[in-house]
Design a protein around this motif. Structure first.
Motif, PDB file in Angstrom:
ATOM      1  N   LYS A 118       0.806  -1.232  -0.095  1.00 48.05           N
ATOM      2  CA  LYS A 118       0.023   0.172  -0.065  1.00 48.05           C
ATOM      3  C   LYS A 118       0.848   1.316   0.147  1.00 48.05           C
ATOM      4  CE  LYS A 118      -3.817  -2.145   2.175  1.00 48.05           C
ATOM      5  NZ  LYS A 118      -4.637  -2.255   3.814  1.00 48.05           N
ATOM      6  N   MET A 119       2.045   1.170   0.569  1.00 47.09           N
ATOM      7  CA  MET A 119       2.805   2.269   0.610  1.00 47.09           C
ATOM      8  C   MET A 119       3.691   2.391  -0.687  1.00 47.09           C
ATOM      9  SD  MET A 119       4.668   2.077   4.389  1.00 47.09           S
ATOM     10  CE  MET A 119       5.345   3.714   4.178  1.00 47.09           C
ATOM     11  N   GLY A 120       3.581   1.555  -1.526  1.00 43.67           N
ATOM     12  CA  GLY A 120       4.471   1.559  -2.924  1.00 43.67           C
ATOM     13  C   GLY A 120       5.459   0.509  -3.123  1.00 43.67           C
ATOM     14  N   ILE A 121       5.584  -0.370  -2.514  1.00 44.45           N
ATOM     15  CA  ILE A 121       6.661  -1.534  -2.463  1.00 44.45           C
ATOM     16  C   ILE A 121       5.900  -2.919  -3.446  1.00 44.45           C
ATOM     17  CG2 ILE A 121       8.392  -3.099  -1.386  1.00 44.45           C
ATOM     18  CD1 ILE A 121       8.503  -1.067   0.803  1.00 44.45           C
ATOM     19  N   SER A 122       6.564  -3.097  -4.316  1.00 47.30           N
ATOM     20  CA  SER A 122       6.156  -4.373  -5.225  1.00 47.30           C
ATOM     21  C   SER A 122       7.150  -5.360  -5.031  1.00 47.30           C
ATOM     22  CB  SER A 122       5.602  -3.862  -6.538  1.00 47.30           C
ATOM     23  OG  SER A 122       4.772  -2.896  -6.655  1.00 47.30           O
ATOM     24  N   TYR A 123       6.662  -6.513  -5.101  1.00 53.41           N
ATOM     25  CA  TYR A 123       7.744  -7.632  -5.044  1.00 53.41           C
ATOM     26  C   TYR A 123       7.435  -8.744  -6.120  1.00 53.41           C
ATOM     27  CZ  TYR A 123      10.170 -11.800  -3.222  1.00 53.41           C
ATOM     28  OH  TYR A 123      10.890 -12.763  -3.121  1.00 53.41           O
ATOM     29  N   ALA A 124       8.416  -9.163  -6.868  1.00 52.69           N
ATOM     30  CA  ALA A 124       7.941 -10.327  -7.881  1.00 52.69           C
ATOM     31  C   ALA A 124       8.831 -11.389  -7.729  1.00 52.69           C
ATOM     32  CB  ALA A 124       8.482  -9.706  -9.365  1.00 52.69           C
ATOM     33  N   ILE A 163       4.328 -10.948 -17.992  1.00 49.95           N
ATOM     34  CA  ILE A 163       2.888 -10.667 -17.509  1.00 49.95           C
ATOM     35  C   ILE A 163       2.903 -10.104 -15.923  1.00 49.95           C
ATOM     36  CG2 ILE A 163       0.795 -11.446 -16.676  1.00 49.95           C
ATOM     37  CD1 ILE A 163       0.943 -13.492 -19.158  1.00 49.95           C
ATOM     38  N   GLU A 164       3.906 -10.694 -15.130  1.00 49.13           N
ATOM     39  CA  GLU A 164       4.220 -10.075 -13.963  1.00 49.13           C
ATOM     40  C   GLU A 164       4.554  -8.654 -13.785  1.00 49.13           C
ATOM     41  OE1 GLU A 164       5.475 -12.194  -9.483  1.00 49.13           O
ATOM     42  OE2 GLU A 164       6.923 -12.302 -11.063  1.00 49.13           O
ATOM     43  N   ILE A 165       5.728  -8.547 -14.693  1.00 50.48           N
ATOM     44  CA  ILE A 165       6.300  -7.357 -14.743  1.00 50.48           C
ATOM     45  C   ILE A 165       5.187  -6.288 -15.233  1.00 50.48           C
ATOM     46  CG2 ILE A 165       7.907  -5.876 -16.200  1.00 50.48           C
ATOM     47  CD1 ILE A 165       9.781  -8.512 -16.278  1.00 50.48           C
ATOM     48  N   ALA A 166       4.557  -6.541 -16.378  1.00 50.00           N
ATOM     49  CA  ALA A 166       3.369  -5.946 -16.748  1.00 50.00           C
ATOM     50  C   ALA A 166       2.555  -5.515 -15.668  1.00 50.00           C
ATOM     51  CB  ALA A 166       2.302  -6.430 -17.780  1.00 50.00           C
ATOM     52  N   MET A 167       2.300  -6.225 -14.757  1.00 58.80           N
ATOM     53  CA  MET A 167       1.205  -5.900 -13.529  1.00 58.80           C
ATOM     54  C   MET A 167       2.035  -4.915 -12.699  1.00 58.80           C
ATOM     55  SD  MET A 167       0.088  -9.817 -12.284  1.00 58.80           S
ATOM     56  CE  MET A 167      -0.705  -9.187 -10.948  1.00 58.80           C
ATOM     57  N   ILE A 168       3.228  -5.117 -12.337  1.00 59.98           N
ATOM     58  CA  ILE A 168       4.129  -4.321 -11.732  1.00 59.98           C
ATOM     59  C   ILE A 168       4.235  -2.658 -12.442  1.00 59.98           C
ATOM     60  CG2 ILE A 168       6.377  -3.545 -10.792  1.00 59.98           C
ATOM     61  CD1 ILE A 168       6.648  -6.388 -10.029  1.00 59.98           C
ATOM     62  N   ILE A 169       4.254  -2.700 -13.809  1.00 53.90           N
ATOM     63  CA  ILE A 169       4.202  -1.383 -14.240  1.00 53.90           C
ATOM     64  C   ILE A 169       3.019  -0.596 -14.144  1.00 53.90           C
ATOM     65  CG2 ILE A 169       4.362  -0.302 -16.507  1.00 53.90           C
ATOM     66  CD1 ILE A 169       6.308  -2.577 -17.331  1.00 53.90           C
ATOM     67  N   ALA A 170       1.849  -1.510 -14.269  1.00 56.05           N
ATOM     68  CA  ALA A 170       0.546  -0.968 -14.077  1.00 56.05           C
ATOM     69  C   ALA A 170       0.218  -0.657 -12.778  1.00 56.05           C
ATOM     70  CB  ALA A 170      -0.610  -2.491 -14.285  1.00 56.05           C
ATOM     71  N   ARG A 171       0.910  -0.989 -11.773  1.00 53.92           N
ATOM     72  CA  ARG A 171       0.666  -0.683 -10.225  1.00 53.92           C
ATOM     73  C   ARG A 171       1.450   0.745 -10.061  1.00 53.92           C
ATOM     74  NH1 ARG A 171       2.319  -4.728  -5.791  1.00 53.92           N
ATOM     75  NH2 ARG A 171       1.096  -2.936  -4.553  1.00 53.92           N
ATOM     76  N   GLY A 172       2.314   1.011 -10.963  1.00 52.61           N
ATOM     77  CA  GLY A 172       3.182   2.222 -10.975  1.00 52.61           C
ATOM     78  C   GLY A 172       3.723   2.505  -9.454  1.00 52.61           C
ATOM     79  N   LYS A 173       4.260   1.483  -8.909  1.00 58.84           N
ATOM     80  CA  LYS A 173       4.966   1.952  -7.553  1.00 58.84           C
ATOM     81  C   LYS A 173       6.109   2.463  -7.464  1.00 58.84           C
ATOM     82  CE  LYS A 173       1.053   0.355  -5.571  1.00 58.84           C
ATOM     83  NZ  LYS A 173       0.271   1.087  -4.814  1.00 58.84           N
ATOM     84  N   LYS A 174       6.601   3.014  -6.036  1.00 58.94           N
ATOM     85  CA  LYS A 174       7.596   3.690  -6.096  1.00 58.94           C
ATOM     86  C   LYS A 174       8.772   2.721  -5.971  1.00 58.94           C
ATOM     87  CE  LYS A 174       4.912   6.994  -3.043  1.00 58.94           C
ATOM     88  NZ  LYS A 174       4.601   7.131  -1.736  1.00 58.94           N
ATOM     89  N   LEU A 175       8.845   1.504  -5.534  1.00 54.36           N
ATOM     90  CA  LEU A 175      10.073   0.779  -5.175  1.00 54.36           C
ATOM     91  C   LEU A 175       9.283  -0.813  -5.620  1.00 54.36           C
ATOM     92  CD1 LEU A 175      12.726   0.076  -4.232  1.00 54.36           C
ATOM     93  CD2 LEU A 175      11.847  -0.785  -2.148  1.00 54.36           C
ATOM     94  N   SER A 176      10.204  -1.307  -6.754  1.00 56.26           N
ATOM     95  CA  SER A 176       9.797  -2.596  -7.399  1.00 56.26           C
ATOM     96  C   SER A 176      11.005  -3.491  -7.233  1.00 56.26           C
ATOM     97  CB  SER A 176       9.537  -2.571  -8.748  1.00 56.26           C
ATOM     98  OG  SER A 176       8.440  -1.902  -8.991  1.00 56.26           O
ATOM     99  N   VAL A 177      10.823  -4.697  -6.603  1.00 61.07           N
ATOM    100  CA  VAL A 177      11.871  -5.712  -6.379  1.00 61.07           C
ATOM    101  C   VAL A 177      11.618  -7.057  -7.146  1.00 61.07           C
ATOM    102  CG1 VAL A 177      12.923  -7.049  -4.429  1.00 61.07           C
ATOM    103  CG2 VAL A 177      11.766  -4.928  -3.767  1.00 61.07           C
TER     104      VAL A 177
END
Length: 238
Positions: free
Chosen positions: A78-84, A144-158
């Protein structure tokens, strides 16, 4: 943006304490950061600590100045951290469009979904209505997972070893995706990897060996040292 202060992580095994992460201090403010090092060095564990999947035994984690040490993976998201994950999850009964809608947090039209899929090199018309099941390859799932992270537009992606378990063709396509992400990223991207082609485009490289941070610096500074076998007795994969 992200700061790890004196982070350690230990587990108990047969009444013995095993130290997996040892007093790591790290600041991540660069756009594209690669964390690398020999197998078993603690890279994936550190990624899970950043995402909130694992809680450190000692130390504090700060994100944009806020202490997030005790926050769950959901609260961090919710704060903007994504994890793949290394192995993306398959969702029988859900389509690719469904997943990207969930990631974006709203109902997207087909054109918008196609835009995200195109960014990861997938022919949108072939994937929008595809079910996320065993018919998709590991490379397709990762994109597809990367596309999801791009769609989320978060501040930090791991991304935890995105190249793991995929064939050479899929790997080459993933590299192209990350090269594009490097140019378009608005936040920070952390990639756990030991692949030369990923390390070469990193703004910052962090080397973790035996649970300890043994080197960190700009890609221009650290990459040649890894090629020459300096810092750690380990060489990067081609």
């Amino acid at each position: 943006m992200l700061e790890l202060r004196n982070i350690s992580y230990s587990v108990e095994n047969n009444n013995k304490t095993i130290d997996i992460i040892k007093n790591v201090n790290l600041k991540i403010e660069d756009r594209f950061v690669a964390i690398t090092g020999p197998n078993g060095g603690g890279k994936s564990t550190l990624a899970k600590i950043i995402a909130g999947i694992i809680k450190p035994t000692e130390g504090k984690i700060f994100f944009e100045g806020q202490d997030i040490t005790d926050l769950s993976i959901t609260d961090r998201a919710k704060m903007g951290i994504s994890y793949a994950f290394q192995q993306p999850v398959r969702f029988k009964g859900l389509t690719v469009k469904d997943l990207i809608n969930l990631a974006a947090g709203r109902e997207l039209n087909v054109h918008e979904v196609c835009e995200y899929l195109s960014q990861v090199g997938l022919c949108a018309k072939d994937y929008v209505t595809r079910e996320v099941n065993d018919s998709l390859s590991g490379g397709e799932l990762k994109r597809i997972e990367i596309a999801m992270i791009i769609a989320r537009g978060k501040k930090l992606s791991v991304f935890d070893e995105p190249e793991a378990g995929i064939d050479l063709w899929s790997f080459n396509n993933l590299i192209q995706v990350f090269e594009a992400l490097h140019e378009m990223a608005h936040g920070s991207i952390i990639i756990i990897s030991h692949q030369e082609r990923i390390l070469k485009i990193a703004d910052k490289i962090v080397v973790l060996a035996d649970g300890e941070l043994v080197a960190q610096g700009s890609g221009e500074e650290i990459f040649p040292q890894l090629q020459n076998g300096n810092n750690v007795c380990w060489r990067i994969s081609k």
